[in-house]
Design an enzyme around this catalytic site. Structure first.
Site, PDB file in Angstrom:
ATOM      1  N   GLU A 137      -2.450   3.754 -12.172  1.00  0.00           N
ATOM      2  CA  GLU A 137      -3.379   2.615 -12.107  1.00  0.00           C
ATOM      3  C   GLU A 137      -4.418   2.696 -13.226  1.00  0.00           C
ATOM      4  OE1 GLU A 137      -3.208   1.156  -7.502  1.00  0.00           O
ATOM      5  OE2 GLU A 137      -4.825   2.540  -8.012  1.00  0.00           O
ATOM      6  N   GLU A 246       3.457   0.124  -5.949  1.00  0.00           N
ATOM      7  CA  GLU A 246       2.693   0.416  -4.736  1.00  0.00           C
ATOM      8  C   GLU A 246       2.519  -0.866  -3.945  1.00  0.00           C
ATOM      9  OE1 GLU A 246      -0.974   2.545  -4.961  1.00  0.00           O
ATOM     10  OE2 GLU A 246      -0.287   3.829  -6.607  1.00  0.00           O
TER      11      GLU A 246
END
Length: 352
Positions: A137, A246
């Protein structure tokens, strides 16, 4: 080898749960969690790796045996380099303690050597990953502040520094495993403007990678239609394969003694699906179809984040607490939820 369509799970806590005595069940029978997942249509497993975590889980020593289990079961393996001693995400991208004093050149060397070390150890163990993430991320950069690129750090100079760190990781992974698929992962599954800004920067800076990775949790990242619009646009702009690496959805929001959930009864889920096992299954079906519908076959899969993080012990207070156990694909006692069967059904439809 990458499956035709990735039905993936991030089970990074599995090692710790098993060490704490946690167990998993299907139809009342205890079994290896990985076997339960595989029987129900899962074909890929994601593991995170931390440099020197304080709990001594998710480090290289603990990752190798889990990676060997994954490969021995014939599952696709995605390794997620955080380049941190603990969580790296949009709110924190902290350097490993051992790297804190390094300048940019030293950090590039450290990223290269660490990535090479991990990949070589896995190769020697017969457990090379099929796919790697260089950072987790990393929308705001990584290895802060040297590689930070948000707010006042959003400058050409900082983006050059950040991209050079990513390139070091890519180069090292490819040096050990030339055919490894490299993913660059950001968190903006429903935010097209931020996604385009990021991947445009990487294109301009000639960062070479194979797969776009996105996180998408509807309560943080927008509606399913926001996700659809973003993945379709990214596919048309960049022509790269996309994995929503995710996601998760609640199977309950009923309070449970000793557990404090991230997603509660008053959390706006931004979908029509209730927080029930049936609602979780409906979410998974709709989500899967959006990824499968990405133009030109560029939507190639997903990973559910921590489907097995059951409350196997009472005290998760050192390092992290389990606030996720209503977003799993097992109940609080480790029993497989019926919603997981959506993946097996999807795989059977593909085979027809």
């Amino acid at each position: 080898m990458k499956p035709t369509f990735i039905h993936g799970m991030d089970v990074s806590f599995l090692d710790e749960i098993e060490a704490a005595g946690g167990a998993f069940y299907e139809d009342g029978a205890a079994d290896d969690c990985l076997d339960i997942l595989k029987r129900n249509g899962v074909n890929s497993i994601r593991l995170r790796i931390w440099n020197e975590p304080p709990r001594a889980f998710c480090n290289l020593e603990r990752t190798i045996p889990v990676a060997k289990r994954i490969k021995q079961k014939g599952l696709h393996f995605l390794l997620d380099f955080h380049y941190s001693d603990m969580w790296a995400d949009p709110g924190k991208q902290f350097k490993p303690k051992a790297w804190e004093a390094l300048d940019l050149g030293g950090l590039r060397q450290a990223v290269y050597e660490y990535t090479e070390e991990v990949m070589t150890a896995l190769k020697d163990a017969g457990a090379l990953p099929d796919m790697v993430q260089i950072g987790n991320e990393i929308t705001p950069g990584m290895l802060w502040p040297t590689g930070k690129v948000d707010a006042e750090y959003d400058t050409d100079e900082q983006w050059e520094a950040f991209s050079s760190l990513v390139k070091a990781g890519v180069d090292a992974a490819k040096a050990v495993h030339p055919d490894v698929n490299v993913m660059i992962h950001i968190d903006r599954g429903g935010d097209n403007a931020s996604s385009v800004k990021f991947y445009d920067r990487f294109a301009a800076l000639a960062v070479e990678f194979d797969t776009i990775g996105l996180s998408y949790y509807p309560w943080w990242h927008g509606t399913l239609e926001d996700l659809r619009a973003n993945v379709n646009d990214l596919a048309s702009r960049y022509g790269k394969e996309i994995v929503v690496v995710e996601t998760a959805y609640p199977w309950t929001t009923e309070p449970a003694e000793g557990l404090d959930f991230i997603v509660k009864a008053d959390t706006p889920l931004q979908t029509p699906h209730p927080a029930t096992v049936e609602g979780q299954a409906a979410y998974l079906r709709e989500f899967l179809q959006i990824v499968r519908d990405v133009p030109n076959g560029l939507g190639v899969g997903f990973h559910w984040w921590e489907p097995c993080w059951t409350p196997a012990k009472d005290d998760w207070s050192v390092g992290h607490g389990n606030n996720w156990s209503n977003l799993t694909l097992f109940d609080f006692k480790g029993n497989k939820l019926k919603s997981m069967e959506v993946l097996r059904q999807a795989g059977e439809e593909d085979a027809e």
